[in-house]
Design an enzyme around this catalytic site. Structure first.
Site, short mmCIF file in Angstrom:
data_model
loop_
_atom_site.label_atom_id
_atom_site.label_comp_id
_atom_site.label_asym_id
_atom_site.label_seq_id
_atom_site.Cartn_x
_atom_site.Cartn_y
_atom_site.Cartn_z
CE LYS A 58 25.90 -4.72 -6.78
NZ LYS A 58 25.95 -3.64 -7.78
NE ARG A 99 7.07 0.67 4.98
CZ ARG A 99 5.87 0.10 4.91
NH1 ARG A 99 5.74 -1.18 4.62
NH2 ARG A 99 4.79 0.81 5.15
NE ARG A 119 -1.44 -2.43 2.78
CZ ARG A 119 -1.60 -3.73 2.55
NH1 ARG A 119 -2.75 -4.17 2.17
NH2 ARG A 119 -0.63 -4.60 2.76
CB THR A 120 3.39 2.55 2.37
OG1 THR A 120 2.61 2.02 3.44
CG2 THR A 120 3.95 3.89 2.76
CG HIS A 143 3.35 3.71 8.65
ND1 HIS A 143 3.44 4.56 7.56
CD2 HIS A 143 2.88 2.53 8.15
CE1 HIS A 143 3.06 3.90 6.47
NE2 HIS A 143 2.71 2.68 6.80
#
Ligand code: CP
Length: 305
Positions: free
Chosen positions: A82, A104, A54-55, A132
């Protein structure tokens, strides 16, 4: 540069402005041509170190609807695999001159760390178990839409509060807007001392639901739990699962919310998740408008008339 790092830092005026701006953007989302030139020439990087449906997609759609150039990177497809550090990643992104980075990360505080190191705006799209903010704002927009107001409403937030950045961002924003917040869960999933932030804490779900205007269900974050899980999934579903008879304890016109993703049959039965009181997909729809508002305001936009 303006950042959106958490609802902890937002005043009631800030929240009001974001919700009103989102309301005015909702109209664009209902048009046949869902695009306005507002952020033409701006570059937005969506930097996701954790999974998201969703986000991430709604930030991307929000940017595109405002005509910004949006690019997405997920950690698994970037040079993070890496061994590149967040600091080096930040410097390299900075060299490409983005206007906004949406991030995020599994570590609480990672977007704050990034914000100190880049010369653009940073929006927190979820950091560990911390915050959030865009989720809390879309939750408030959905509640306001249904109830007409926020002040004085009683919300029961049920579930794995300890690991929930959604619960924390909602708690800050809801207290700021004058709402009563009940946090409900087994003792193993509610952090000690959270009542200091203004919440009422319950372990008995039936008691907590009584008379609530909003019932917000959270999933158990199995990926962040210790082993063994206490209570077990089966016990949890019995004591903290939302089914129609439990929901009947809440106010008659109570709405049922869930940030997603749902574990059907654990914290919520399909009867409730798909039932007449659920507003779960409206939350997702409002997520696009709220993220358009955040991108617009962070990029220097004024309140649209
Ligand atoms: N509500 C929410 O944050 O969902 P995603 O993890 O799918 O973005």
């Amino acid at each position: 540069h303006k950042h959106i790092l958490g609802t902890e830092y937002l005043s009631s005026e800030d929240i009001q402005l974001i919700l009103d701006t989102a309301d005015s953007f909702k109209e664009i989302n209902s048009r046949e041509i869902k695009k306005v030139p507002t952020l033409r020439g701006k570059t937005i990087i969506n930097l996701f170190y954790e999974a998201s449906t969703r986000t991430r997609i709604s930030f991307e759609i929000a940017g595109k609807r405002l005509s910004a150039d949006t690019v997405n990177i997920s950690a698994s497809a970037s040079s993070v695999v890496k061994g590149e550090t967040l600091e080096d990643t930040a410097k390299n992104l900075e060299a490409m001159a983005p206007d906004i980075i949406v991030m995020r990360h599994s570590a609480s505080g990672a977007p704050h760390y990034l914000a100190e190191r880049v010369g653009c705006s940073v929006i927190n799209a979820g950091d560990g178990a911390h915050e959030h903010p865009s989720q809390a704002l879309l939750d408030l927009l959905t509640i306001r839409q249904h109830k007409g107001t926020l002040k004085g409403l009683t919300v029961a937030i049920v579930g794995d509060i300890s690991h929930s950045r959604v619960a924390r961002s909602d708690l800050y924003a809801m207290k700021t807007m004058g709402m009563n917040v009940r946090l409900v869960g087994p003792g193993t999933m509610v952090p000690p001392g959270i009542e200091r932030l203004g919440a009422e804490v319950y372990t008995d779900m039936d008691q907590a639901l009584r008379g609530a205007d909003v019932v917000m269900m959270l999933r158990i974050q199995l990926e962040r739990q210790g082993k063994p899980l206490i209570p077990s999934v089966r016990e949890y579903a019995r004591f903290y699962g939302l089914n129609p008879s439990r929901l009947a304890l809440a106010a008659k016109d109570a709405i049922v919310m869930h940030p997603g993703p749902m574990n059907r049959g654990v914290e919520i039965s399909s009867y409730v998740a798909d039932g007449p009181q659920n507003v779960i997909l409206e939350q997702v729809e409002n997520g696009v408008a709220v993220r358009m508002a955040l991108l617009y305001l962070v990029a220097g936009g004024e309140h649209p008339q």
